[in-house]
Design a protein around this motif. Sequence first.
Motif, mmCIF file in Angstrom:
data_model
loop_
_atom_site.group_PDB
_atom_site.id
_atom_site.type_symbol
_atom_site.label_atom_id
_atom_site.label_comp_id
_atom_site.label_asym_id
_atom_site.label_seq_id
_atom_site.Cartn_x
_atom_site.Cartn_y
_atom_site.Cartn_z
ATOM 1 N N GLU A 192 73.308 99.239 -45.211
ATOM 2 C CA GLU A 192 73.386 99.834 -43.714
ATOM 3 C C GLU A 192 72.348 99.469 -43.280
ATOM 4 O OE1 GLU A 192 74.243 103.783 -40.996
ATOM 5 O OE2 GLU A 192 74.514 103.938 -43.445
ATOM 6 N N HIS A 193 72.313 99.030 -41.963
ATOM 7 C CA HIS A 193 71.395 98.709 -41.068
ATOM 8 C C HIS A 193 71.499 99.579 -39.556
ATOM 9 C CE1 HIS A 193 70.528 94.994 -43.390
ATOM 10 N NE2 HIS A 193 71.969 95.072 -43.440
ATOM 11 N N LYS A 194 70.324 99.988 -39.259
ATOM 12 C CA LYS A 194 70.428 100.767 -37.912
ATOM 13 C C LYS A 194 69.782 100.305 -36.718
ATOM 14 C CE LYS A 194 70.798 104.989 -40.588
ATOM 15 N NZ LYS A 194 71.331 106.190 -40.765
ATOM 16 N N GLY A 195 70.598 100.226 -35.834
ATOM 17 C CA GLY A 195 69.987 99.704 -34.375
ATOM 18 C C GLY A 195 70.048 98.159 -34.187
ATOM 19 N N PHE A 196 69.876 97.819 -32.681
ATOM 20 C CA PHE A 196 69.804 96.621 -32.449
ATOM 21 C C PHE A 196 68.616 95.744 -32.857
ATOM 22 C CE2 PHE A 196 72.428 98.341 -29.101
ATOM 23 C CZ PHE A 196 73.504 97.402 -28.793
ATOM 24 N N GLU A 197 67.562 96.407 -33.093
ATOM 25 C CA GLU A 197 66.475 95.736 -33.749
ATOM 26 C C GLU A 197 66.590 95.232 -35.158
ATOM 27 O OE1 GLU A 197 66.348 98.930 -32.848
ATOM 28 O OE2 GLU A 197 65.454 98.744 -30.640
ATOM 29 N N ALA A 198 67.479 95.944 -35.848
ATOM 30 C CA ALA A 198 67.998 95.714 -37.433
ATOM 31 C C ALA A 198 68.964 94.649 -37.321
ATOM 32 C CB ALA A 198 68.372 96.543 -38.300
ATOM 33 N N ALA A 199 69.803 94.528 -36.218
ATOM 34 C CA ALA A 199 71.054 93.573 -36.154
ATOM 35 C C ALA A 199 70.486 92.270 -35.949
ATOM 36 C CB ALA A 199 72.049 94.136 -35.207
ATOM 37 N N GLN A 200 69.621 91.942 -34.875
ATOM 38 C CA GLN A 200 69.185 90.676 -34.480
ATOM 39 C C GLN A 200 68.867 89.788 -35.371
ATOM 40 O OE1 GLN A 200 66.131 90.896 -31.382
ATOM 41 N NE2 GLN A 200 66.604 88.584 -31.001
ATOM 42 N N PRO A 201 67.974 90.166 -36.471
ATOM 43 C CA PRO A 201 67.474 89.376 -37.669
ATOM 44 C C PRO A 201 68.613 88.831 -38.598
ATOM 45 C CG PRO A 201 66.110 91.365 -37.749
ATOM 46 C CD PRO A 201 66.853 91.364 -36.537
ATOM 47 N N LEU A 202 69.396 89.975 -38.623
ATOM 48 C CA LEU A 202 70.449 89.949 -39.708
ATOM 49 C C LEU A 202 71.632 89.123 -39.130
ATOM 50 C CD1 LEU A 202 72.302 90.695 -42.109
ATOM 51 C CD2 LEU A 202 73.148 92.794 -40.523
ATOM 52 N N VAL B 60 76.315 97.501 -39.684
ATOM 53 C CA VAL B 60 75.303 98.002 -38.668
ATOM 54 C C VAL B 60 75.627 98.986 -37.768
ATOM 55 C CG1 VAL B 60 73.767 97.097 -36.495
ATOM 56 C CG2 VAL B 60 74.611 95.441 -38.484
ATOM 57 N N THR B 61 74.761 100.112 -37.701
ATOM 58 C CA THR B 61 75.324 101.256 -37.009
ATOM 59 C C THR B 61 74.388 101.302 -35.611
ATOM 60 O OG1 THR B 61 75.668 102.348 -39.223
ATOM 61 C CG2 THR B 61 75.486 103.793 -36.947
ATOM 62 N N LEU B 62 75.061 101.371 -34.533
ATOM 63 C CA LEU B 62 74.189 101.510 -33.255
ATOM 64 C C LEU B 62 74.503 102.802 -32.824
ATOM 65 C CD1 LEU B 62 75.938 98.109 -31.874
ATOM 66 C CD2 LEU B 62 73.622 98.539 -33.189
ATOM 67 N N SER B 63 73.454 103.557 -32.301
ATOM 68 C CA SER B 63 73.428 104.856 -31.758
ATOM 69 C C SER B 63 73.659 104.743 -30.335
ATOM 70 C CB SER B 63 71.932 105.276 -31.783
ATOM 71 O OG SER B 63 71.604 105.576 -33.197
ATOM 72 N N ALA B 64 74.388 105.864 -29.870
ATOM 73 C CA ALA B 64 74.880 105.614 -28.304
ATOM 74 C C ALA B 64 73.837 106.477 -27.620
ATOM 75 C CB ALA B 64 76.420 106.321 -28.083
#
Length: 58
Positions: free
Chosen positions: A27-37, A54-58
Amino acid sequence: MVNQRFGHAQLRFIRHTREADWLRVTEHKGFEAAQPLIGQLCAGRVDPQQGHVVTLSA
């Protein structure tokens, strides 16, 4: 009804992946983690046995 069926199917899949060695879920959290993935996925540098959520917080 559709959401309920999807929820049940998702739970079955999660249980199946936990019982098997063929897939490891990370599990990855946030846009910052999603971009390199996403970059690694597009470049083909991700192990096919590694699943990513990838879990994005609202």
